[in-house]
Design a protein around this motif. Structure first.
Motif, PDB file in Angstrom:
ATOM      1  N   SER A   1       0.839  -1.194   0.000  1.00  0.00           N
ATOM      2  CA  SER A   1       0.000   0.000   0.000  1.00  0.00           C
ATOM      3  C   SER A   1       0.873   1.242   0.000  1.00  0.00           C
TER       4      SER A   1
ATOM      5  N   VAL B   1       0.146   5.267   0.742  1.00  0.00           N
ATOM      6  CA  VAL B   1      -0.813   6.290   1.132  1.00  0.00           C
ATOM      7  C   VAL B   1      -0.213   7.660   0.890  1.00  0.00           C
TER       8      VAL B   1
ATOM      9  N   SER C   1      -0.307  11.792   1.372  1.00  0.00           N
ATOM     10  CA  SER C   1      -0.751  12.703   2.420  1.00  0.00           C
ATOM     11  C   SER C   1      -1.723  13.749   1.904  1.00  0.00           C
TER      12      SER C   1
ATOM     13  N   THR D   1      -4.956  14.731  -0.732  1.00  0.00           N
ATOM     14  CA  THR D   1      -6.089  14.043  -1.350  1.00  0.00           C
ATOM     15  C   THR D   1      -6.029  14.008  -2.871  1.00  0.00           C
TER      16      THR D   1
ATOM     17  N   LYS E   1      -5.986   1.494  -7.264  1.00  0.00           N
ATOM     18  CA  LYS E   1      -5.979   2.647  -6.369  1.00  0.00           C
ATOM     19  C   LYS E   1      -7.370   2.947  -5.868  1.00  0.00           C
ATOM     20  N   ASP E   2      -7.402   3.612  -4.750  1.00  0.00           N
ATOM     21  CA  ASP E   2      -8.649   4.022  -4.113  1.00  0.00           C
ATOM     22  C   ASP E   2      -8.528   5.518  -3.847  1.00  0.00           C
ATOM     23  N   HIS E   3      -9.273   6.306  -4.607  1.00  0.00           N
ATOM     24  CA  HIS E   3      -9.159   7.754  -4.464  1.00  0.00           C
ATOM     25  C   HIS E   3      -9.634   8.226  -3.095  1.00  0.00           C
ATOM     26  N   ASP E   4     -10.674   7.582  -2.584  1.00  0.00           N
ATOM     27  CA  ASP E   4     -11.214   8.006  -1.292  1.00  0.00           C
ATOM     28  C   ASP E   4     -10.213   7.797  -0.166  1.00  0.00           C
ATOM     29  N   LYS E   5      -9.366   6.781  -0.323  1.00  0.00           N
ATOM     30  CA  LYS E   5      -8.364   6.486   0.700  1.00  0.00           C
ATOM     31  C   LYS E   5      -6.991   7.056   0.345  1.00  0.00           C
ATOM     32  N   ASN E   6      -6.907   7.736  -0.790  1.00  0.00           N
ATOM     33  CA  ASN E   6      -5.626   8.309  -1.245  1.00  0.00           C
ATOM     34  C   ASN E   6      -4.534   7.257  -1.280  1.00  0.00           C
ATOM     35  N   THR E   7      -4.875   6.074  -1.734  1.00  0.00           N
ATOM     36  CA  THR E   7      -3.967   4.939  -1.631  1.00  0.00           C
ATOM     37  C   THR E   7      -3.837   4.213  -2.960  1.00  0.00           C
TER      38      THR E   7
ATOM     39  N   TYR F   1      -2.287   0.536  -4.498  1.00  0.00           N
ATOM     40  CA  TYR F   1      -1.961  -0.815  -4.052  1.00  0.00           C
ATOM     41  C   TYR F   1      -1.161  -1.545  -5.127  1.00  0.00           C
TER      42      TYR F   1
END
Length: 118
Positions: A20, A22, A24, A26, A71-77, A79
């Motif tokens: 992952s 992440v 910092s 958004t 990727k997950d935009h809501d989690k700013n992550t 994978y």
């Protein structure tokens, strides 16, 4: 602005890991090309996978069919799902945000160590 990678570890050949990264801020993951690179000891850093703002993914030949970037935009992550790991995958894995299209400095995260035992 930072990128923080995690999820590395020691795994046997044939095993799986999910890394992952992440961000910092958004907008970093949603607005830029995001990538995973790796660097094995004594070798040059090499690209593994990249994902576009629109979720289009491309892979290095060594990763095709075994690794999946998402990727997950809501989690700013971002994978990196890695399956069927091989000893040759042993390296420090780093995430990268390519902000060059926006005229901004691109970002490297601190790496996470992946070690695959035979």
């Amino acid at each position: 602005v930072q990128l923080q990678a995690s999820g590395g570890g020691l795994v046997q050949a044939g095993g799986s890991l999910t890394l992952s990264c992440v961000a910092s801020s958004t907008s970093i993951v949603s607005d830029n090309y995001m990538a995973w690179y790796r660097q094995a000891r004594g070798k040059q850093r090499e690209p593994v996978a990249r994902i576009s703002p629109g979720h289009t993914a491309i892979y290095a030949d060594s990763a095709k069919g075994r690794f999946t970037i998402s990727k997950d935009h809501d989690k700013n992550t971002v994978y990196l799902q890695m399956n069927d790991l091989k000893p040759g995958d042993t390296a420090v894995y780093l995430c990268y945000a390519d902000r060059s299209a926006r005229g901004l400095e691109s970002l490297w995260g601190k790496g996470t160590q992946v070690t695959v035992s035979s």
